[in-house]
Design a protein around this motif. Structure first.
Motif, PDB file in Angstrom:
ATOM      1  N   ARG A 409      30.562  18.957 -28.021  1.00  0.00           N
ATOM      2  CA  ARG A 409      30.634  18.545 -26.737  1.00  0.00           C
ATOM      3  C   ARG A 409      32.118  18.232 -26.195  1.00  0.00           C
ATOM      4  O   ARG A 409      32.213  18.032 -24.818  1.00  0.00           O
ATOM      5  CB  ARG A 409      29.828  17.334 -26.754  1.00  0.00           C
ATOM      6  CG  ARG A 409      29.615  16.574 -25.233  1.00  0.00           C
ATOM      7  CD  ARG A 409      28.463  15.651 -25.469  1.00  0.00           C
ATOM      8  NE  ARG A 409      28.063  14.827 -24.081  1.00  0.00           N
ATOM      9  CZ  ARG A 409      27.319  14.092 -23.864  1.00  0.00           C
ATOM     10  NH1 ARG A 409      26.771  13.613 -24.883  1.00  0.00           N
ATOM     11  NH2 ARG A 409      27.206  13.883 -22.570  1.00  0.00           N
ATOM     12  N   ARG A 410      33.044  18.003 -26.949  1.00  0.00           N
ATOM     13  CA  ARG A 410      34.312  17.618 -26.599  1.00  0.00           C
ATOM     14  C   ARG A 410      35.106  18.862 -25.990  1.00  0.00           C
ATOM     15  O   ARG A 410      35.030  20.063 -26.533  1.00  0.00           O
ATOM     16  CB  ARG A 410      35.113  17.100 -27.760  1.00  0.00           C
ATOM     17  CG  ARG A 410      36.440  16.845 -27.475  1.00  0.00           C
ATOM     18  CD  ARG A 410      37.218  16.326 -28.670  1.00  0.00           C
ATOM     19  NE  ARG A 410      38.670  16.218 -28.547  1.00  0.00           N
ATOM     20  CZ  ARG A 410      39.609  15.864 -29.587  1.00  0.00           C
ATOM     21  NH1 ARG A 410      39.025  15.530 -30.575  1.00  0.00           N
ATOM     22  NH2 ARG A 410      40.872  15.672 -29.188  1.00  0.00           N
ATOM     23  N   GLN A 411      35.527  18.870 -24.977  1.00  0.00           N
ATOM     24  CA  GLN A 411      36.428  19.798 -24.202  1.00  0.00           C
ATOM     25  C   GLN A 411      37.771  19.818 -24.682  1.00  0.00           C
ATOM     26  O   GLN A 411      38.385  18.696 -24.616  1.00  0.00           O
ATOM     27  CB  GLN A 411      36.226  19.547 -22.711  1.00  0.00           C
ATOM     28  CG  GLN A 411      34.747  19.476 -22.195  1.00  0.00           C
ATOM     29  CD  GLN A 411      33.908  20.841 -22.250  1.00  0.00           C
ATOM     30  OE1 GLN A 411      34.497  21.804 -22.123  1.00  0.00           O
ATOM     31  NE2 GLN A 411      32.690  20.779 -22.762  1.00  0.00           N
ATOM     32  N   MET A 412      38.153  21.061 -25.048  1.00  0.00           N
ATOM     33  CA  MET A 412      39.578  21.232 -25.234  1.00  0.00           C
ATOM     34  C   MET A 412      39.899  22.655 -24.935  1.00  0.00           C
ATOM     35  O   MET A 412      39.483  23.708 -25.254  1.00  0.00           O
ATOM     36  CB  MET A 412      39.930  21.096 -26.717  1.00  0.00           C
ATOM     37  CG  MET A 412      41.318  21.214 -27.172  1.00  0.00           C
ATOM     38  SD  MET A 412      41.565  20.862 -28.875  1.00  0.00           S
ATOM     39  CE  MET A 412      41.544  19.172 -28.839  1.00  0.00           C
ATOM     40  N   GLY A 459      14.483  20.623 -33.118  1.00  0.00           N
ATOM     41  CA  GLY A 459      13.479  20.371 -32.221  1.00  0.00           C
ATOM     42  C   GLY A 459      14.104  19.602 -30.966  1.00  0.00           C
ATOM     43  O   GLY A 459      13.628  19.049 -29.975  1.00  0.00           O
ATOM     44  N   VAL A 460      15.421  19.694 -30.784  1.00  0.00           N
ATOM     45  CA  VAL A 460      16.234  19.118 -29.533  1.00  0.00           C
ATOM     46  C   VAL A 460      15.687  20.145 -28.434  1.00  0.00           C
ATOM     47  O   VAL A 460      15.909  21.246 -28.443  1.00  0.00           O
ATOM     48  CB  VAL A 460      17.644  19.004 -29.780  1.00  0.00           C
ATOM     49  CG1 VAL A 460      18.363  18.461 -28.485  1.00  0.00           C
ATOM     50  CG2 VAL A 460      17.900  18.143 -31.015  1.00  0.00           C
ATOM     51  N   PRO A 461      15.405  19.504 -27.223  1.00  0.00           N
ATOM     52  CA  PRO A 461      15.172  20.462 -26.261  1.00  0.00           C
ATOM     53  C   PRO A 461      16.400  21.200 -25.845  1.00  0.00           C
ATOM     54  O   PRO A 461      17.652  20.721 -25.798  1.00  0.00           O
ATOM     55  CB  PRO A 461      14.692  19.407 -25.045  1.00  0.00           C
ATOM     56  CG  PRO A 461      14.124  18.142 -25.730  1.00  0.00           C
ATOM     57  CD  PRO A 461      15.070  18.204 -27.017  1.00  0.00           C
ATOM     58  N   ARG A 467      23.796  20.282 -23.281  1.00  0.00           N
ATOM     59  CA  ARG A 467      24.708  19.404 -22.995  1.00  0.00           C
ATOM     60  C   ARG A 467      25.552  18.917 -24.426  1.00  0.00           C
ATOM     61  O   ARG A 467      26.904  18.816 -23.996  1.00  0.00           O
ATOM     62  CB  ARG A 467      24.136  17.949 -22.550  1.00  0.00           C
ATOM     63  CG  ARG A 467      24.916  16.949 -22.181  1.00  0.00           C
ATOM     64  CD  ARG A 467      23.955  15.782 -21.461  1.00  0.00           C
ATOM     65  NE  ARG A 467      23.087  15.230 -22.218  1.00  0.00           N
ATOM     66  CZ  ARG A 467      21.592  15.620 -21.915  1.00  0.00           C
ATOM     67  NH1 ARG A 467      21.460  16.228 -20.946  1.00  0.00           N
ATOM     68  NH2 ARG A 467      20.819  14.745 -22.708  1.00  0.00           N
ATOM     69  N   GLU A 468      24.883  18.689 -25.474  1.00  0.00           N
ATOM     70  CA  GLU A 468      25.533  18.345 -26.796  1.00  0.00           C
ATOM     71  C   GLU A 468      26.519  19.442 -27.154  1.00  0.00           C
ATOM     72  O   GLU A 468      27.533  19.054 -27.880  1.00  0.00           O
ATOM     73  CB  GLU A 468      24.582  18.253 -27.681  1.00  0.00           C
ATOM     74  CG  GLU A 468      23.685  16.951 -27.515  1.00  0.00           C
ATOM     75  CD  GLU A 468      24.739  15.596 -27.458  1.00  0.00           C
ATOM     76  OE1 GLU A 468      25.556  15.510 -28.199  1.00  0.00           O
ATOM     77  OE2 GLU A 468      24.360  14.784 -26.405  1.00  0.00           O
ATOM     78  N   ALA A 469      26.207  20.803 -26.704  1.00  0.00           N
ATOM     79  CA  ALA A 469      27.051  21.883 -27.284  1.00  0.00           C
ATOM     80  C   ALA A 469      28.238  22.080 -26.220  1.00  0.00           C
ATOM     81  O   ALA A 469      29.059  23.187 -26.205  1.00  0.00           O
ATOM     82  CB  ALA A 469      26.307  23.160 -27.211  1.00  0.00           C
ATOM     83  N   GLY A 470      28.081  21.339 -25.023  1.00  0.00           N
ATOM     84  CA  GLY A 470      29.527  21.353 -24.036  1.00  0.00           C
ATOM     85  C   GLY A 470      29.219  22.155 -22.918  1.00  0.00           C
ATOM     86  O   GLY A 470      30.112  22.623 -22.436  1.00  0.00           O
ATOM     87  N   TYR A 471      28.086  22.441 -22.767  1.00  0.00           N
ATOM     88  CA  TYR A 471      27.886  23.151 -21.553  1.00  0.00           C
ATOM     89  C   TYR A 471      27.397  22.453 -20.414  1.00  0.00           C
ATOM     90  O   TYR A 471      26.745  21.404 -20.652  1.00  0.00           O
ATOM     91  CB  TYR A 471      26.665  24.417 -21.715  1.00  0.00           C
ATOM     92  CG  TYR A 471      27.251  25.658 -22.555  1.00  0.00           C
ATOM     93  CD1 TYR A 471      27.499  26.634 -21.640  1.00  0.00           C
ATOM     94  CD2 TYR A 471      27.167  25.428 -23.788  1.00  0.00           C
ATOM     95  CE1 TYR A 471      28.095  27.698 -22.842  1.00  0.00           C
ATOM     96  CE2 TYR A 471      27.713  26.333 -24.667  1.00  0.00           C
ATOM     97  CZ  TYR A 471      28.041  27.698 -24.081  1.00  0.00           C
ATOM     98  OH  TYR A 471      28.439  28.745 -24.900  1.00  0.00           O
ATOM     99  N   ALA A 472      27.920  22.605 -19.135  1.00  0.00           N
ATOM    100  CA  ALA A 472      27.698  21.737 -17.950  1.00  0.00           C
ATOM    101  C   ALA A 472      26.307  22.189 -17.484  1.00  0.00           C
ATOM    102  O   ALA A 472      25.417  21.217 -16.541  1.00  0.00           O
ATOM    103  CB  ALA A 472      28.603  22.027 -16.881  1.00  0.00           C
ATOM    104  N   HIS A 473      25.910  23.339 -17.456  1.00  0.00           N
ATOM    105  CA  HIS A 473      24.539  23.932 -16.774  1.00  0.00           C
ATOM    106  C   HIS A 473      23.697  24.739 -18.039  1.00  0.00           C
ATOM    107  O   HIS A 473      24.330  25.533 -18.647  1.00  0.00           O
ATOM    108  CB  HIS A 473      24.873  24.880 -15.797  1.00  0.00           C
ATOM    109  CG  HIS A 473      25.990  24.315 -14.713  1.00  0.00           C
ATOM    110  ND1 HIS A 473      25.372  23.310 -13.642  1.00  0.00           N
ATOM    111  CD2 HIS A 473      27.268  24.644 -14.453  1.00  0.00           C
ATOM    112  CE1 HIS A 473      26.558  23.024 -12.940  1.00  0.00           C
ATOM    113  NE2 HIS A 473      27.484  23.619 -13.322  1.00  0.00           N
ATOM    114  N   LEU A 474      22.376  24.406 -17.851  1.00  0.00           N
ATOM    115  CA  LEU A 474      21.522  24.985 -18.792  1.00  0.00           C
ATOM    116  C   LEU A 474      21.488  26.458 -18.653  1.00  0.00           C
ATOM    117  O   LEU A 474      21.437  27.236 -19.559  1.00  0.00           O
ATOM    118  CB  LEU A 474      20.081  24.228 -18.491  1.00  0.00           C
ATOM    119  CG  LEU A 474      18.988  24.927 -19.291  1.00  0.00           C
ATOM    120  CD1 LEU A 474      19.208  24.757 -20.694  1.00  0.00           C
ATOM    121  CD2 LEU A 474      17.703  24.427 -19.121  1.00  0.00           C
TER     122      LEU A 474
END
Length: 513
Positions: A409-412, A459-461, A467-474
């Motif tokens: 999620r951390r942006q770099m 099982g995470v939606p 969001r947790e993988a760092g993407y702003a949009h699904l």
């Protein structure tokens, strides 16, 4: 590890209602299995097959190595079976698929034969495409036969035009997309007929509106109704009351079933993972280096470094455990393989089961086997410096990349990475490429997709995973996931692989504080 039994503690699995058929195989020792209040003692080289829908609990004594295997095949009754030595690799292959660690080109592993004919001689499988791109596309289609994918939807999802897909299907398979899809659906229905499923249930499972529409299509292609096929094959079904000495169940004739070549997804782990070649041979690529490993070899996949494991046919690789990176960074140049002896097999297999399934000793040290492998495979040498103009060392690079893999999620940006490593922006990609074999942007995408796949298995939606993988949009996350794995996040979560994997710890553990 001179005495394997010293490391094999008694284990237990709390009672659970099985969602799929279960095969509890005892490699050595004794296991007690409680099935709906009826107790069965399973001894060495035996296996107990349990139908889905029953409550099952398992306990083992010290020195016992038992392996729980979830099956797609139907099991009509509780049955005791004998497992021959040459059948063990195939059972472990099914176990590896349960873990979600490996993937296979075989759509239906429980039906793959060396010499036996297909389920019905005249039901030829659809031709396989020649290109990797179309192969990935067809695999995505095969994962959702209950909702057949329209050609325009397929084109939109995979970034190709309808005309291009049609042209490539004809060129590579000899049939247009619609014909190929119908053939795939009907062939799957033949397999389900052999399992004894109802015709209405099969119709829904392979994407027909009702049993009438399914029967009509089946008769048009094969010249007979599904019910007529079932009646014709009725005499060939297994005896419903087999003796306890029968050698194998459910999986047709295991003597004729081959273990196909398998491989992992190209991935970037947030933790160090140890792997073990259980049988045969495998090629393991870590960053810019590739090792050719043989039976008994173990090696560590360092956190933050791209890796790919490819096992040859009749071969098998299993994960041995993990540990989050702490202290000095582990780099590719520090890695060497270690060969365990045949005497170590029980301890290693017991460890795999303990770490990755619910059949566990009272105290489980998830990192114990990893530490054993690492102590024998990681050479404590000082990493060599990269060219002086980069102004950094590989260990510095891999330390930062491992940190990013654990926190996608951390942006770099490339510029920020350069500042972190005290490098000018123009040298960042060269430095990352020297350490991992990939440019930073490509490495970052693979790290995010590796993380996303593991959290979806838990099982995470998809929205949370994005969001947790760092993407702003699904939508952007879904496109990236589909491009990487050949199916959307939602279809991936609905797949059989994920449904069972949720009941066991994933190969890569959740992030830890």
């Amino acid at each position: 590890m001179t005495d394997p039994a010293d490391g094999v503690a008694g284990a237990s699995m709390d009672p659970v209602v099985t969602r799929r058929a279960l095969l509890l195989w005892v490699h050595s020792g004794i296991a007690t299995v409680d099935v709906d209040g009826s107790v069965h003692e399973v001894t060495e080289r035996k296996a107990l097959a349990v139908p889905a829908g029953l409550t099952v609990g398992v306990g083992t004594v010290r020195g016992t190595v038992a392996v729980p295997i979830w099956l797609d095949a139907g099991v009509p009754t509780v049955r005791m079976l004998t497992v021959a030595d040459h059948q063990s690799t195939y059972l472990l292959y099914l176990f590896a698929l349960n873990l979600g660690f490996l993937r296979s080109d075989d759509r239906h592993p429980s039906g793959r034969h060396r010499t036996a004919p297909s389920v019905v001689a005249w039901a030829e499988p659809p031709s396989s495409p020649a290109s990797e791109e179309l192969t990935r596309l067809t695999r995505a289609v095969e994962q959702s036969l209950d909702r057949p994918v329209r050609l325009d939807e397929l084109a939109r999802t995979h970034g190709m035009s309808v005309r291009t897909i049609q042209r490539r299907f004809v060129a590579e398979t000899g049939a247009g997309y619609s014909r190929w899809l119908l053939q795939a659906r009907l062939l799957e229905s033949v397999r389900l007929l052999d399992q004894g499923r109802s015709i209405g249930w099969i119709a829904s499972r392979v994407g027909f509106a009702d049993a009438t529409a399914y029967s009509r299509a089946f008769r048009r292609v094969f010249g007979q109704k599904p019910s007529e096929l079932r009646a014709m094959r009725g005499a060939e079904q297994l005896d419903p009351t087999p003796s306890e000495s029968e050698s194998m169940p459910i999986l047709d004739d295991l003597d004729c079933i081959a273990v196909p070549g398998t491989r992992t997804w190209s991935r970037v782990n947030g933790s160090h993972v140890a792997i073990w070649v259980v049988s045969g041979t495998a090629a393991v690529t870590i960053g810019h280096r590739t090792w050719s490993l043989n039976c008994g070899d173990a090696i560590v996949l360092p956190a933050g470094t791209p890796n790919l494991v490819c096992a040859d046919p009749e071969s098998l690789v299993l994960p041995l455990g993990f540990r989050p990176p702490v202290g000095p960074s582990m780099t590719v140049d520090m890695i060497a393989a270690h060969r365990f002896s045949a005497d170590d097999f029980p301890v290693l297999l017991h460890g795999v089961v303990s770490v990755y399934t619910t059949l566990r000793p009272r105290i489980v040290l998830d990192s114990a086997l990893f530490d054993l492998v690492a102590s024998r495979t990681v050479e404590p040498s000082v990493p060599q410096a990269l060219p002086t103009e980069t102004g950094t060392r590989q260990s510095d690079v891999t330390a930062v990349l491992a940190e990013l893999a654990r926190s996608p999620r951390r942006q770099m940006s490339t510029q920020e990475l350069g500042r972190r490593l005290s490098l000018p922006p123009k040298d960042v990609n060269a430095t990352v490429r020297a350490a991992t074999g990939l440019d930073f942007v490509v490495w970052r995408r693979e790290a995010r997709m590796t993380y996303a796949r593991e959290v979806l298995i838990r099982g995470v939606p998809p929205a949370t995973a994005a969001r947790e993988a760092g993407y702003a949009h699904l939508s952007a996350f879904s496109r990236a996931f589909t491009k990487t794995y050949g199916m959307s996040p939602r279809r991936f979560m609905a797949s059989a692989e994920v449904s069972e994997s949720r009941s066991t710890p994933p190969v890569r553990p959740p992030r830890r504080p």
